[in-house]
Motif scaffolding. Structure first.
Motif, short mmCIF file in Angstrom:
data_model
loop_
_atom_site.label_atom_id
_atom_site.label_comp_id
_atom_site.label_asym_id
_atom_site.label_seq_id
_atom_site.Cartn_x
_atom_site.Cartn_y
_atom_site.Cartn_z
N ASN A 33 49.75 48.26 -18.41
CA ASN A 33 49.27 49.16 -17.37
C ASN A 33 48.50 48.45 -16.26
OD1 ASN A 33 50.07 51.89 -18.24
ND2 ASN A 33 48.90 51.34 -20.06
N ARG A 34 48.10 47.20 -16.52
CA ARG A 34 47.31 46.48 -15.52
C ARG A 34 48.17 45.85 -14.42
NH1 ARG A 34 45.70 44.71 -20.27
NH2 ARG A 34 46.41 42.60 -19.83
N LEU A 35 49.50 45.82 -14.61
CA LEU A 35 50.37 45.29 -13.56
C LEU A 35 50.32 46.23 -12.36
CD1 LEU A 35 53.52 44.26 -15.64
CD2 LEU A 35 51.75 42.76 -14.75
N ARG A 36 50.11 45.69 -11.17
CA ARG A 36 49.94 46.52 -9.99
C ARG A 36 51.18 46.56 -9.09
NH1 ARG A 36 45.91 49.58 -10.56
NH2 ARG A 36 43.92 48.68 -11.11
N THR A 37 51.62 45.39 -8.65
CA THR A 37 52.67 45.35 -7.64
C THR A 37 54.04 44.98 -8.18
OG1 THR A 37 52.13 43.06 -7.16
CG2 THR A 37 51.05 44.74 -5.81
N THR A 38 54.13 44.64 -9.44
CA THR A 38 55.40 44.19 -9.99
C THR A 38 55.88 45.13 -11.10
OG1 THR A 38 56.53 42.31 -10.99
CG2 THR A 38 54.26 42.63 -11.65
N GLY A 39 57.18 45.20 -11.26
CA GLY A 39 57.76 46.07 -12.28
C GLY A 39 57.68 45.48 -13.68
N GLU A 50 56.58 41.79 -20.34
CA GLU A 50 55.65 42.90 -20.11
C GLU A 50 56.22 43.75 -18.99
OE1 GLU A 50 51.87 41.10 -19.22
OE2 GLU A 50 51.39 40.89 -21.34
N LEU A 51 56.20 45.07 -19.19
CA LEU A 51 56.77 46.00 -18.22
C LEU A 51 55.72 46.98 -17.72
CD1 LEU A 51 60.02 46.62 -20.23
CD2 LEU A 51 59.88 45.34 -18.11
N ASN A 52 55.85 47.39 -16.48
CA ASN A 52 54.94 48.33 -15.86
C ASN A 52 55.45 49.75 -16.11
OD1 ASN A 52 53.30 49.82 -14.15
ND2 ASN A 52 53.35 48.30 -12.51
N PRO A 53 54.71 50.58 -16.88
CA PRO A 53 55.19 51.93 -17.18
C PRO A 53 55.24 52.86 -15.97
CG PRO A 53 52.97 51.65 -18.00
CD PRO A 53 53.43 50.30 -17.51
N PHE A 103 64.54 42.06 -6.46
CA PHE A 103 63.20 42.61 -6.30
C PHE A 103 63.22 44.07 -6.70
CE2 PHE A 103 63.93 39.52 -2.87
CZ PHE A 103 62.97 38.57 -3.20
N CYS A 104 62.07 44.61 -7.11
CA CYS A 104 62.01 46.03 -7.44
C CYS A 104 61.47 46.80 -6.24
CB CYS A 104 61.16 46.29 -8.68
SG CYS A 104 59.49 45.67 -8.59
N GLN A 105 61.79 48.07 -6.19
CA GLN A 105 61.31 48.93 -5.10
C GLN A 105 59.81 49.10 -5.20
OE1 GLN A 105 63.27 52.73 -5.08
NE2 GLN A 105 65.29 51.82 -5.38
N PRO A 106 59.13 49.29 -4.06
CA PRO A 106 57.69 49.56 -4.15
C PRO A 106 57.43 50.95 -4.72
CG PRO A 106 58.44 49.62 -1.87
CD PRO A 106 59.61 49.18 -2.70
N LEU A 107 56.32 51.10 -5.41
CA LEU A 107 55.96 52.39 -5.98
C LEU A 107 55.60 53.38 -4.88
CD1 LEU A 107 53.72 51.35 -9.00
CD2 LEU A 107 55.86 52.57 -9.13
N PRO A 108 56.10 54.62 -4.98
CA PRO A 108 55.75 55.63 -3.98
C PRO A 108 54.25 55.95 -3.96
CG PRO A 108 57.55 56.38 -5.35
CD PRO A 108 57.06 55.11 -5.95
N SER A 109 53.59 55.84 -5.11
CA SER A 109 52.17 56.17 -5.19
C SER A 109 51.28 55.13 -4.53
CB SER A 109 51.75 56.34 -6.65
OG SER A 109 51.89 55.11 -7.33
#
Length: 157
Positions: A33-39, A50-53, A103-109
């Motif tokens: 959960n601590r990952l901010r900008t990466t998937g 490690e994956l960003n939920p 690259f992964c898409q940026p989070l909408p939030s």
């Protein structure tokens, strides 16, 4: 979207690995959960993914599967002793072969906001637009050496 357990996550990653790479995933995988900008990220020293939920919640299963495929490219190339870093030819080739995103898409939030500071010279009225704040006590106009005054501060998405 229901919450995924550790066992379900491990099973999903192994299933994707068998489908796209024809090899099993045998090491550990977890949510971070601590990952901010990466998937997600692959840690070679621990052989762990490690994956960003948040990406699963906000962008859906298809994007999350793409992130897993990307991290598996790092994993399988590292295991085989090939170039597993983003700039390596082997890595880019495997990304293309498996249809994994680079690259992964940026989070909408997480909206990126930019602030524009507009300064005006008191003497000659020359206008300066800056992204960073300027210390008006320290800096002067480049045209006439006049004093600067903050005219407006604009925030954009």
């Amino acid at each position: 979207m229901e919450k995924m357990t550790q066992a379900q996550l491990k099973e999903l990653v192994n299933e994707i690995s068998l489908t796209y790479f024809d090899k099993p995933y045998q090491d550990s995988v977890s949510f971070n959960n601590r990952l901010r900008t990466t998937g997600g990220r692959y840690i070679p020293s621990k052989r762990k993914i490690e994956l960003n939920p948040k990406f699963r919640r906000e962008l859906g299963e298809e994007e999350f599967t793409g992130i897993i495929k990307h991290e598996l490219c790092h994993y399988h190339l590292h295991i085989e002793g090939k170039g597993y870093k983003h700039r390596d030819k082997d890595f880019r080739k495997l990304l293309k072969k498996t249809g994994s995103p680079r690259f992964c898409q940026p989070l909408p939030s997480v909206e990126k906001k930019t602030t524009i500071y507009t300064y005006t010279c008191v003497a000659c009225q020359h206008v300066y637009k800056r992204r960073r704040r300027v210390n008006t006590d320290r800096y002067r106009c480049g045209k006439c050496r006049g004093k600067l005054k903050l005219a407006e501060k604009t925030t954009r998405k």
